[in-house]
Design an enzyme around this catalytic site. Structure first.
Site, PDB file in Angstrom:
ATOM      1  N   ASP A  69       8.483 -13.895  -8.541  1.00 11.40           N
ATOM      2  CA  ASP A  69       7.422 -14.805  -8.145  1.00 11.40           C
ATOM      3  C   ASP A  69       6.055 -14.106  -8.335  1.00 11.40           C
ATOM      4  O   ASP A  69       5.789 -13.127  -7.670  1.00 11.40           O
ATOM      5  CB  ASP A  69       7.603 -15.276  -6.696  1.00 11.40           C
ATOM      6  CG  ASP A  69       7.893 -14.132  -5.724  1.00 11.40           C
ATOM      7  OD1 ASP A  69       8.488 -13.112  -6.131  1.00 11.40           O
ATOM      8  OD2 ASP A  69       7.533 -14.254  -4.548  1.00 11.40           O
TER       9      ASP A  69
ATOM     10  N   GLU B 134       3.024  -1.185  -6.148  1.00 13.75           N
ATOM     11  CA  GLU B 134       4.128  -2.126  -6.364  1.00 13.75           C
ATOM     12  C   GLU B 134       4.407  -2.406  -7.837  1.00 13.75           C
ATOM     13  O   GLU B 134       5.554  -2.556  -8.250  1.00 13.75           O
ATOM     14  CB  GLU B 134       3.772  -3.427  -5.637  1.00 13.75           C
ATOM     15  CG  GLU B 134       4.718  -4.579  -5.827  1.00 13.75           C
ATOM     16  CD  GLU B 134       4.153  -5.876  -5.274  1.00 13.75           C
ATOM     17  OE1 GLU B 134       4.954  -6.756  -4.932  1.00 13.75           O
ATOM     18  OE2 GLU B 134       2.911  -6.024  -5.207  1.00 13.75           O
TER      19      GLU B 134
ATOM     20  N   ASP C 262     -15.170   8.975  -8.748  1.00 12.71           N
ATOM     21  CA  ASP C 262     -16.196   9.537  -7.874  1.00 12.71           C
ATOM     22  C   ASP C 262     -17.077  10.494  -8.666  1.00 12.71           C
ATOM     23  O   ASP C 262     -16.616  11.189  -9.576  1.00 12.71           O
ATOM     24  CB  ASP C 262     -15.554  10.260  -6.691  1.00 12.71           C
ATOM     25  CG  ASP C 262     -14.996   9.296  -5.662  1.00 12.71           C
ATOM     26  OD1 ASP C 262     -15.781   8.492  -5.128  1.00 12.71           O
ATOM     27  OD2 ASP C 262     -13.774   9.330  -5.422  1.00 12.71           O
TER      28      ASP C 262
ATOM     29  N   ASP D  32     -18.099   6.852  -3.602  1.00 15.06           N
ATOM     30  CA  ASP D  32     -18.057   5.388  -3.474  1.00 15.06           C
ATOM     31  C   ASP D  32     -17.544   4.943  -2.100  1.00 15.06           C
ATOM     32  O   ASP D  32     -17.271   3.764  -1.868  1.00 15.06           O
ATOM     33  CB  ASP D  32     -17.213   4.758  -4.581  1.00 15.06           C
ATOM     34  CG  ASP D  32     -15.809   5.341  -4.653  1.00 15.06           C
ATOM     35  OD1 ASP D  32     -15.433   6.128  -3.760  1.00 15.06           O
ATOM     36  OD2 ASP D  32     -15.085   5.007  -5.619  1.00 15.06           O
TER      37      ASP D  32
ATOM     38  N   ARG E 202      16.872 -18.922   1.607  1.00 11.65           N
ATOM     39  CA  ARG E 202      16.693 -18.314   0.292  1.00 11.65           C
ATOM     40  C   ARG E 202      17.410 -16.981   0.177  1.00 11.65           C
ATOM     41  O   ARG E 202      17.371 -16.164   1.086  1.00 11.65           O
ATOM     42  CB  ARG E 202      15.201 -18.072   0.002  1.00 11.65           C
ATOM     43  CG  ARG E 202      14.371 -19.323  -0.072  1.00 11.65           C
ATOM     44  CD  ARG E 202      13.155 -19.117  -0.962  1.00 11.65           C
ATOM     45  NE  ARG E 202      12.305 -18.013  -0.611  1.00 11.65           N
ATOM     46  CZ  ARG E 202      11.164 -18.126   0.064  1.00 11.65           C
ATOM     47  NH1 ARG E 202      10.760 -19.306   0.503  1.00 11.65           N
ATOM     48  NH2 ARG E 202      10.416 -17.076   0.301  1.00 11.65           N
TER      49      ARG E 202
ATOM     50  N   GLY F  31      13.088 -13.669  -7.197  1.00 10.37           N
ATOM     51  CA  GLY F  31      12.405 -12.383  -7.090  1.00 10.37           C
ATOM     52  C   GLY F  31      11.248 -12.245  -8.047  1.00 10.37           C
ATOM     53  O   GLY F  31      10.408 -11.368  -7.877  1.00 10.37           O
TER      54      GLY F  31
END
Length: 684
Positions: A413, A610, A63, A54, A292, A411
């Protein structure tokens, strides 16, 4: 500063374990480890042509190549070949070749064991020896070119820029000399005024830059003189190339687990510098974050470092310094207006600020602002300027951005738990952290400083433990009154305006266990009632599907809601469960999270991202939320992972026994592992 060598040496000297071959297409290699003699460029080209079907510079389970590739053996000087097979070995080959190419290597010897390395060992090794060093930054001559990069800078004429706190003449002169000695860097060095206001921060958004952090004197042998060098810190990764608040605490837990004690200590020093010169631990050290903060973890972070260095002669001075500035932050930020709510006696995320946050993606507020642009017949860029400078008044937008800034400070968000109301909420997470601050300060002052600690920056000013103990007991009583729900067995955020609990079921309820503020009976109820609502295939979801509500075109996913899970929520829940003696539940959640990370790492070319969708069995790293997923943009090899996920892996692994670690290394699904474990428990 070099990273601590002991952990690196330990990782390099450890025996590489082979991965069980049955998890891939059966390998045709014989028993024992063989070495391959490989031409880097030609092999890399052939491998990608054959296996990367790909064309995304990765070899994954998606793949459709033959999943077999021949390599020349070293002992035959390349005349004989051996076939290696399966996604995992081939993706590891791609990673090794990509790294070799980046180092300018033309030919390399490759060990078969490295290509078939146990995935738990491989990820542990990469985090310790590759990912952490790649995420280290300093703000000085040697590192500014890397540290100053800001993908979030959308100003008309972006350039590297450093802001120096008022009065730090030596730092200012140092950066000026760097700018003069490195003209190609085009570095702009600016002094900040003594007083930081919301108007100033708004004006600086046209020329954003790094905020200077702590520095130390080191001897430059080449010049035979002392110079300043930056105190290092670790960034989260991806688009986040600065030192963040609560990310740094989670990262420090991982650093300590891997033996990087000095680096974790340096991050505490940088936090104290921020409080001293910017008034708070910042959301991150960029100019647009000056108003902040983020969830406060300094006391626990400092204590954990102190416990590792307590044998050193200056350890108590370090702890005194850190607790001094934690007290300043506690008093000046969290127990002061506008964050402290005097009526409830609790604290809120409620930062000052003017206008539209500049660090978001360009399109983030498009849907919100379009009606206003039509109303005033202006472009979005024009509306930004008119609104930010008060030439257009829109009270509804003022209210929206008040809460939006608060969400960012939290934090979390973004989340439907907080959207449109965050600045009014006394949240479980923040008040649990402040209870922990109060109890930590009380314990340190009482036990380490004999109940009379002199503040580090104020000769003759002493603090005692009593007022912090009293404050903690008061906060605990108020949280029990306003936040605890006996029927549901959970803590809920408290709305200080409408004066009632919210109904959003969030994983932040377990922060009360981490902080130690709930009773054993309350902990038991949370395990009985809250945990089943939040536990998913891959660990804890941030909240329940019921609380999130329906999503669609007019109500899109928010990344801190169901079905997404985040490393800090897992870590704090594990530690909270351990604190109250729920070791089996801790291990179960820990295994689920680590299995999900390891499975994605094996199947998707070493990816570590993350956040994850904890409900997906195959590709949990792919999330459908407003900010995408940092760490997933791999070209050949993952070089950083992501800060707090790296930390969660090494922290979680330390909580598992050898049986669980072996099961994890063979990718035994949680359902099977937990079933076998329960059978063994029942047998005994």
């Amino acid at each position: 500063m070099a990273l601590k060598n002991s952990a690196k040496a330990h990782a390099d000297s450890s025996v590489t374990r082979r991965r069980r071959a049955s998890l891939d297409v059966h390998s045709t290699t014989n028993a024992g480890s063989r070495k391959f003699l490989v031409d880097v460029d030609s092999t890399l080209t052939k491998l990608l042509e054959s296996e990367d079907t790909d064309n995304d510079m990765q070899i994954t389970i998606e793949d459709e190549g033959p999943k077999q590739f021949t390599l020349p053996t070293a002992n035959s000087f390349g005349y004989k070949t051996v076939t290696i097979s399966g996604t995992y070995m081939l993706s590891n080959l791609l990673q090794e070749l990509t790294l070799a190419k980046s180092l300018g290597r033309k030919r390399i010897y490759l060990d078969e064991d490295r290509l078939n390395e146990n995935p738990v060992d491989r990820l542990s090794r990469l985090i310790s020896t590759e990912f952490w060093p790649a995420l280290v930054r300093k703000i000085d001559k040697d590192s500014l070119k890397t540290a100053a990069v800001d993908s979030k800078d959308r100003s008309p004429y972006p350039r590297p820029r450093v802001y120096i706190p008022f009065g730090l003449v030596e730092q200012f002169q140092y950066y000026k000399s760097v700018a003069e000695s490195m003209p190609d860097l085009n570095l702009d060095v600016q002094y900040l005024p003594e007083r930081i206001t919301a108007e100033l921060v708004r004006d600086l958004n046209h020329k954003p830059g790094l905020l200077a952090l702590d520095m130390e004197h080191t001897f430059d042998q080449s010049k035979n003189e002392y110079t300043l060098t930056g105190v290092p810190f670790v960034v989260p990764g991806g688009r986040f190339n600065e030192m963040y608040g609560w990310d740094s605490y989670m990262i420090a837990l991982g650093l300590l687990e891997n033996g990087y004690v000095e680096l974790a200590q340096d991050m505490v020093r940088n936090f104290c510098f921020e409080i001293r010169y910017y008034g708070k631990i910042l959301n991150a050290n960029r100019s647009y974050y000056l108003m902040r903060s983020q969830p406060p973890f300094l006391t626990d972070m400092a204590i954990k470092v102190y416990e590792r260095i307590s044998y050193l002669p200056d350890a108590k001075d370090f702890l005194r310094y850190a607790i001094t500035y934690a007290i300043h932050e506690y008093e000046q930020v969290w127990m002061s207006s506008p964050r402290y709510d005097p009526e409830s006696g609790l604290s809120r995320y409620r930062p000052d600020g003017i206008g539209i946050p500049p660090e978001t993606e360009a399109s983030h507020f498009t849907h919100l602002l379009e009606p206003y642009c039509k109303k005033y017949n202006v472009t979005q860029e024009e509306f930004h300027e008119l609104y930010n400078y008060g030439k257009i008044h829109e009270p509804a937008l003022d209210e929206y951005f008040l809460h939006d800034r608060a969400v960012r400070e939290s934090g979390h968000d973004t989340s439907y738990r907080l959207e449109g109301r965050c600045a009014d909420l006394a949240t479980v997470d923040l008040n649990s952290l402040l209870y922990k601050y109060e109890m930590d300060i009380e314990r340190v002052v009482r036990t380490i400083f004999n109940d009379k600690m002199e503040l580090a920056d104020s000769l003759g000013h002493f603090v005692s433990s009593y007022r912090f103990k009293k404050a903690a007991m008061r906060r605990k009583k108020l949280m029990q009154k306003y936040m605890w729900n006996e029927e549901k067995g959970m803590y809920f955020d408290y709305d200080t305006v409408i004066k009632q609990q919210t109904e959003y079921e969030s994983a932040t309820t377990f922060w009360a266990m981490w902080a130690g503020l709930c009773t054993p009976d309350q902990a038991s109820l949370m395990v009985k009632k809250a945990l089943p609502k939040l536990e998913e295939l891959g660990g804890l979801a941030s909240g329940t599907e019921r609380s999130r509500g329906a999503i669609g075109l007019d109500r899109p996913s928010r990344q801190w809601d169901y079905p997404f899970g985040w490393a800090p929520q897992q870590i704090l829940a594990w530690l909270g469960l351990q604190r109250y003696g729920y070791y089996d539940e801790c291990e179960r959640l820990c295994y689920r999270w680590l299995y999900m990370i390891t499975k994605a790492f094996v199947d998707y070319n070493g990816v570590v991202v993350e956040k994850y969708d904890v409900t997906k069995p195959t590709d949990p790293h792919r999330v459908d939320a407003e900010y995408g997923n940092q760490g997933g943009d791999i070209k050949g090899v993952a070089r950083e992972g992501f800060g707090w996920v790296n930390a969660s892996f090494v922290v979680g692994l330390a909580m598992l026994d050898s049986t669980a670690r072996r099961a994890l290394g063979t990718l035994t699904p949680p359902s099977l592992y937990l079933q076998v474990k329960q059978r063994e428990i029942d047998h005994f």
